[in-house]
Design a protein around this motif. Structure first.
Motif, PDB file in Angstrom:
ATOM      1  N   LEU A 164       0.830  -1.203   0.000  1.00  0.00           N
ATOM      2  CA  LEU A 164       0.000   0.000   0.000  1.00  0.00           C
ATOM      3  C   LEU A 164       0.871   1.263   0.000  1.00  0.00           C
ATOM      4  CD1 LEU A 164      -3.062  -0.158   0.224  1.00  0.00           C
ATOM      5  CD2 LEU A 164      -2.866   0.389   2.617  1.00  0.00           C
ATOM      6  N   ALA A 165       1.890   1.242   0.862  1.00  0.00           N
ATOM      7  CA  ALA A 165       2.758   2.412   0.981  1.00  0.00           C
ATOM      8  C   ALA A 165       3.501   2.673  -0.320  1.00  0.00           C
ATOM      9  CB  ALA A 165       3.761   2.200   2.117  1.00  0.00           C
ATOM     10  N   TRP A 166       3.691   1.615  -1.087  1.00  0.00           N
ATOM     11  CA  TRP A 166       4.487   1.733  -2.306  1.00  0.00           C
ATOM     12  C   TRP A 166       3.677   2.235  -3.489  1.00  0.00           C
ATOM     13  CZ3 TRP A 166       5.152  -0.462  -7.211  1.00  0.00           C
ATOM     14  CH2 TRP A 166       6.430  -0.306  -7.758  1.00  0.00           C
ATOM     15  N   ILE A 167       2.387   1.844  -3.556  1.00  0.00           N
ATOM     16  CA  ILE A 167       1.634   2.193  -4.763  1.00  0.00           C
ATOM     17  C   ILE A 167       0.872   3.509  -4.652  1.00  0.00           C
ATOM     18  CG2 ILE A 167       1.381  -0.160  -5.636  1.00  0.00           C
ATOM     19  CD1 ILE A 167      -1.437  -0.197  -4.659  1.00  0.00           C
ATOM     20  N   LEU A 168       0.728   4.045  -3.461  1.00  0.00           N
ATOM     21  CA  LEU A 168      -0.019   5.306  -3.363  1.00  0.00           C
ATOM     22  C   LEU A 168       0.775   6.450  -3.998  1.00  0.00           C
ATOM     23  CD1 LEU A 168      -1.480   5.161   0.240  1.00  0.00           C
ATOM     24  CD2 LEU A 168      -2.725   4.995  -1.905  1.00  0.00           C
ATOM     25  N   PRO A 169       0.067   7.425  -4.590  1.00  0.00           N
ATOM     26  CA  PRO A 169       0.760   8.572  -5.198  1.00  0.00           C
ATOM     27  C   PRO A 169       1.600   9.317  -4.154  1.00  0.00           C
ATOM     28  CG  PRO A 169      -1.574   8.595  -5.757  1.00  0.00           C
ATOM     29  CD  PRO A 169      -1.392   7.494  -4.768  1.00  0.00           C
ATOM     30  N   SER A 170       2.763   9.810  -4.590  1.00  0.00           N
ATOM     31  CA  SER A 170       3.645  10.458  -3.619  1.00  0.00           C
ATOM     32  C   SER A 170       3.026  11.732  -3.062  1.00  0.00           C
ATOM     33  CB  SER A 170       5.004  10.754  -4.249  1.00  0.00           C
ATOM     34  OG  SER A 170       4.824  11.492  -5.431  1.00  0.00           O
ATOM     35  N   SER A 171       2.189  12.400  -3.869  1.00  0.00           N
ATOM     36  CA  SER A 171       1.549  13.604  -3.355  1.00  0.00           C
ATOM     37  C   SER A 171       0.701  13.275  -2.134  1.00  0.00           C
ATOM     38  CB  SER A 171       0.681  14.238  -4.438  1.00  0.00           C
ATOM     39  OG  SER A 171      -0.115  13.263  -5.067  1.00  0.00           O
ATOM     40  N   ILE A 172       0.126  12.080  -2.120  1.00  0.00           N
ATOM     41  CA  ILE A 172      -0.747  11.712  -1.009  1.00  0.00           C
ATOM     42  C   ILE A 172       0.051  11.248   0.195  1.00  0.00           C
ATOM     43  CG2 ILE A 172      -2.399   9.967  -0.264  1.00  0.00           C
ATOM     44  CD1 ILE A 172      -3.645  10.333  -3.104  1.00  0.00           C
ATOM     45  N   ILE A 189      14.181  10.295   5.857  1.00  0.00           N
ATOM     46  CA  ILE A 189      14.738   8.943   5.796  1.00  0.00           C
ATOM     47  C   ILE A 189      13.699   7.913   6.243  1.00  0.00           C
ATOM     48  CG2 ILE A 189      16.399   7.385   6.911  1.00  0.00           C
ATOM     49  CD1 ILE A 189      18.453   9.644   6.705  1.00  0.00           C
ATOM     50  N   VAL A 190      13.049   8.191   7.354  1.00  0.00           N
ATOM     51  CA  VAL A 190      12.015   7.262   7.822  1.00  0.00           C
ATOM     52  C   VAL A 190      10.876   7.197   6.809  1.00  0.00           C
ATOM     53  CG1 VAL A 190      10.280   6.842   9.610  1.00  0.00           C
ATOM     54  CG2 VAL A 190      12.576   7.576  10.248  1.00  0.00           C
ATOM     55  N   PHE A 191      10.516   8.348   6.294  1.00  0.00           N
ATOM     56  CA  PHE A 191       9.449   8.397   5.292  1.00  0.00           C
ATOM     57  C   PHE A 191       9.805   7.517   4.096  1.00  0.00           C
ATOM     58  CE2 PHE A 191       8.528  10.335   1.135  1.00  0.00           C
ATOM     59  CZ  PHE A 191       7.155  10.157   1.089  1.00  0.00           C
ATOM     60  N   ASN A 192      11.006   7.664   3.572  1.00  0.00           N
ATOM     61  CA  ASN A 192      11.368   6.931   2.370  1.00  0.00           C
ATOM     62  C   ASN A 192      11.530   5.435   2.649  1.00  0.00           C
ATOM     63  OD1 ASN A 192      11.977   6.943  -0.450  1.00  0.00           O
ATOM     64  ND2 ASN A 192      14.092   6.497   0.111  1.00  0.00           N
ATOM     65  N   THR A 193      11.932   5.095   3.863  1.00  0.00           N
ATOM     66  CA  THR A 193      11.998   3.684   4.232  1.00  0.00           C
ATOM     67  C   THR A 193      10.603   3.081   4.205  1.00  0.00           C
ATOM     68  OG1 THR A 193      13.880   4.146   5.653  1.00  0.00           O
ATOM     69  CG2 THR A 193      12.732   2.074   6.020  1.00  0.00           C
ATOM     70  N   TRP A 194       9.693   3.767   4.822  1.00  0.00           N
ATOM     71  CA  TRP A 194       8.304   3.313   4.850  1.00  0.00           C
ATOM     72  C   TRP A 194       7.774   3.176   3.423  1.00  0.00           C
ATOM     73  CZ3 TRP A 194       3.976   6.142   3.116  1.00  0.00           C
ATOM     74  CH2 TRP A 194       2.734   5.606   3.448  1.00  0.00           C
ATOM     75  N   ARG A 195       8.075   4.167   2.626  1.00  0.00           N
ATOM     76  CA  ARG A 195       7.544   4.245   1.269  1.00  0.00           C
ATOM     77  C   ARG A 195       8.063   3.118   0.378  1.00  0.00           C
ATOM     78  NH1 ARG A 195       4.243   5.857  -2.524  1.00  0.00           N
ATOM     79  NH2 ARG A 195       4.967   7.219  -4.171  1.00  0.00           N
ATOM     80  N   GLY A 196       9.348   2.783   0.510  1.00  0.00           N
ATOM     81  CA  GLY A 196       9.959   1.921  -0.494  1.00  0.00           C
ATOM     82  C   GLY A 196      10.234   0.491  -0.079  1.00  0.00           C
ATOM     83  N   THR A 197       9.963   0.154   1.185  1.00  0.00           N
ATOM     84  CA  THR A 197      10.335  -1.182   1.657  1.00  0.00           C
ATOM     85  C   THR A 197       9.689  -2.296   0.839  1.00  0.00           C
ATOM     86  OG1 THR A 197      10.804  -0.440   3.872  1.00  0.00           O
ATOM     87  CG2 THR A 197      10.192  -2.726   3.648  1.00  0.00           C
ATOM     88  N   ALA A 198       8.489  -2.042   0.321  1.00  0.00           N
ATOM     89  CA  ALA A 198       7.754  -3.087  -0.400  1.00  0.00           C
ATOM     90  C   ALA A 198       8.602  -3.734  -1.484  1.00  0.00           C
ATOM     91  CB  ALA A 198       6.481  -2.511  -1.013  1.00  0.00           C
ATOM     92  N   PHE A 199       9.322  -2.935  -2.231  1.00  0.00           N
ATOM     93  CA  PHE A 199      10.094  -3.491  -3.346  1.00  0.00           C
ATOM     94  C   PHE A 199      11.141  -4.482  -2.847  1.00  0.00           C
ATOM     95  CE2 PHE A 199      13.484  -3.601  -6.445  1.00  0.00           C
ATOM     96  CZ  PHE A 199      12.781  -3.874  -7.590  1.00  0.00           C
TER      97      PHE A 199
END
Lengths: 293, 304
Positions: A120-128, A165-175
């Motif tokens: 979910l964290a990976w596919i949502l638009p970055s603006s959101i 950093i925490v934000f991007n970790t959350w965002r990209g871990t799925a891959f």
């Protein structure tokens, strides 16, 4: 050694080229030529407005010289390295592997649900997701402050780098999680079994059985997510590079410098430096891929 | 040795997918057999905790979007506040339809264009690996790594000179080129698994190129096409940087509209959350509809 070196489908050289040409042309026109144009702009004093906008002059390597001594650029480069190291190499790889390792021995239903939530964290638009994190971290009514009872802390101002950093970790871990799941699925279970029977603990199993098997995947994953993180623009949406350039990673720096500040020539030179760093990483990656086949 | 092994488990009989992410059933029974059930419980719990942590911001968004503005503003958030649709009403009153429509046009058209161009290209590249072909493939792969921000100035200047600024077709063309390398790379890994006999049979039958592609190859690699389509759709729908720089009021996409909305209405959490949810719905739907294909497509595209 896939398919066939013989032309099984009888396609013929000319027709094969005809099939590839449109894609090749489009990519060249809209990805490669702009990149080359960037190289050209980088040696001019082109600006968005003013005299230099109408009649840009060739300035040689001045922009590059300026960049090398520009503290703001050095700062941005350093912050980008910190960002890539913290969020991609440590954060996403670490969390992704931990998740993949954990999820392989839980019931299928748990695995599916957790994978979905992480995805979910990976596919949502970055603006959101950016807005969600701004709300989450905000000073007065932020959820994090409510949880930690640290009312009044503005996380994005007080700890901008940590926040992105925490934000991007959350965002990209799925891959990383998905890639490692696939990799772990290819580790022969019999070897793990043997290691376990001979009394190897989790750490020893990882070191002696798992890591040798997935080394290639770790490498691929690290390179890809490093590139993506390196080029990631979404920190802009959280902090816009601030406060006072404290989280101004390179893409944000270029955006601020070139499009906001109007210094197109200078911005292009920086873009080319980025491009160059990317190219080095990409070439390294492509080489590795080639060796593997 | 191990590094050269493709991740896909041997799905004999063509590229029919099984989620690559999921370990093989045999394996998990082997593990189940050995491990004491208690460690399952602990690991399971840990997995849940991580999953919930990841979902927290999204759960908050959904909940807040359904609250009234006053309830949304309380701190800590009131979970059991009465539900209300006023956030959604306010969002739709702000006139998001042109932006949503722009996003839909750009995403759908560019995805179709990508498939139309990528499928034949990937086909030619995968069945005829002449020596130079490998270079072409790696060329495609390396453009996947160009940072958009590095090319954005020329794209902006070109659009400015040709009056393509704020034109949805400019975005469509750019999204198409941006997603082509990924799609070709992904489709190629699916096509590589089409049995050679099948191609030979089609040739012996005297099928034309278009027919071979449409009636013989396409059905076999449908999962790959679907995965590529989904990924392209999601990437285009989510794209913000190009849209933000290259469009204005006429061709602005949903993410652009949303960032404007957040700036102007940021204090009205229910409204913004409702807006966010509406804008994410298409990618959420796309993602859930084919999660396993997405997983497979991504890991294959990246690793093979």
């Amino acid at each position: 050694m896939s398919a066939a070196t013989i032309d099984a489908a009888g396609l013929g050289r000319r027709r094969a080229m005809l099939l590839v040409a449109p894609a090749l042309i489009l990519i060249t026109a809209f990805l490669v030529i702009p990149a080359l144009w960037t190289v050209y702009l980088g040696v001019t004093d082109y600006r968005l407005t003013g005299i230099q906008a109408a009649n840009p002059q060739f300035v040689g390597l001045d922009n590059y010289r300026a960049a090398l001594v520009d503290p703001a650029f050095r700062n941005a480069l350093w912050l980008t390295l910190v960002f890539v190291f913290g969020s991609a190499i440590v954060g996403q790889t670490g969390a992704g592997f931990a998740l993949a390792w954990t999820l392989r021995s839980v019931p299928k239903i748990v695995r599916t649900v957790v994978q979905t939530l992480v995805l979910l964290a990976w596919i949502l638009p970055s603006s959101i997701v950016a807005f969600l994190w701004v709300a989450y971290l905000s000073r007065d009514d932020g959820t994090l402050n409510a949880i930690l009872h640290t009312g009044g802390t503005d996380w994005l101002l007080a700890h901008p780098m940590l926040s992105i950093i925490v934000f991007n970790t959350w965002r990209g871990t799925a891959f990383s999680m998905l890639l490692f799941s696939a990799a772990l699925g290819a580790v022969p279970p019999s070897q793990l079994e043997a290691a376990r029977l001979s009394g190897a603990g989790t750490f020893a199993q990882l070191r002696d059985v798992v890591v040798p098997h997935i080394r290639g995947h770790v490498l691929t994953n690290t390179l890809l997510i490093s590139l993506w993180t390196f080029n990631d623009f979404s920190p802009y949406l959280l902090t816009a590079g601030g406060p006072n350039h404290a989280s101004e990673v390179l893409p944000v720096f270029i955006y601020n410098e070139a499009l906001y500040g109007g210094q197109l020539g200078y911005g292009s030179a920086i873009s080319f430096i980025m491009l160059f760093i990317n190219l080095v990483i990409a070439l390294f990656y492509v080489r590795l891929l080639r060796e593997r086949r | 040795m191990s590094a050269s092994t493709p991740v896909t488990p041997e799905t004999s009989g063509g590229p029919v997918p099984q989620s690559v992410g999921a370990p093989q059933p045999m394996q998990s029974t082997a593990i189940n057999h050995r491990k004491p059930p208690r460690s399952h419980g602990l690991l399971g719990l840990l997995a849940w905790v991580i999953g919930i942590l990841f979902a927290l911001p999204v759960a908050w968004m959904i909940l807040t979007s359904l609250h009234s503005e006053t309830d949304a503003a309380t701190n800590p958030p009131r979970i059991f506040a009465p539900l209300s649709l006023e956030g959604y009403k306010a969002f739709f009153d702000a006139g998001p339809w042109p932006a949503l429509l722009n996003s839909l046009t750009a995403s759908v058209l560019s995805t179709l264009l990508v498939l139309l161009l990528a499928f034949p290209a990937a086909y030619a590249l995968s069945i005829r690996p002449v020596k130079a072909w490998t270079d072409v493939l790696f060329f495609f792969l390396s453009t996947k790594m160009l940072p958009i921000v590095a090319g954005i100035l020329p794209l902006y200047l070109f659009a400015q000179k040709t009056h393509l600024l704020d034109n949805i077709w400019w975005l469509i063309v750019l999204y198409t080129s941006m997603n082509l390398p990924i799609a070709i790379w992904m489709l190629r890994s699916f096509l590589a698994e089409v049995p050679v006999e099948m191609l030979e049979a089609a040739q012996v039958d005297g099928a034309s190129l278009v027919r071979t592609l449409k009636d013989v190859i396409a059905p076999v690699v449908m999962p790959g096409i679907a995965a590529a389509a989904l990924i392209c759709f999601i990437f285009s729908w989510n794209e913000l940087l190009l849209a933000r720089v290259l469009t204005g009021t006429a061709a602005g996409t949903a993410p652009v509209f949303l960032t404007g909305f957040v700036t102007s209405q940021g204090l009205f959490l229910a409204k913004v959350c409702a807006a966010s949810l509406v804008v994410s719905l298409p990618v959420l739907a796309a993602g859930f509809a084919a999660q396993d294909k997405l997983v497979q497509g991504l890991s294959m595209g990246a690793v093979k």
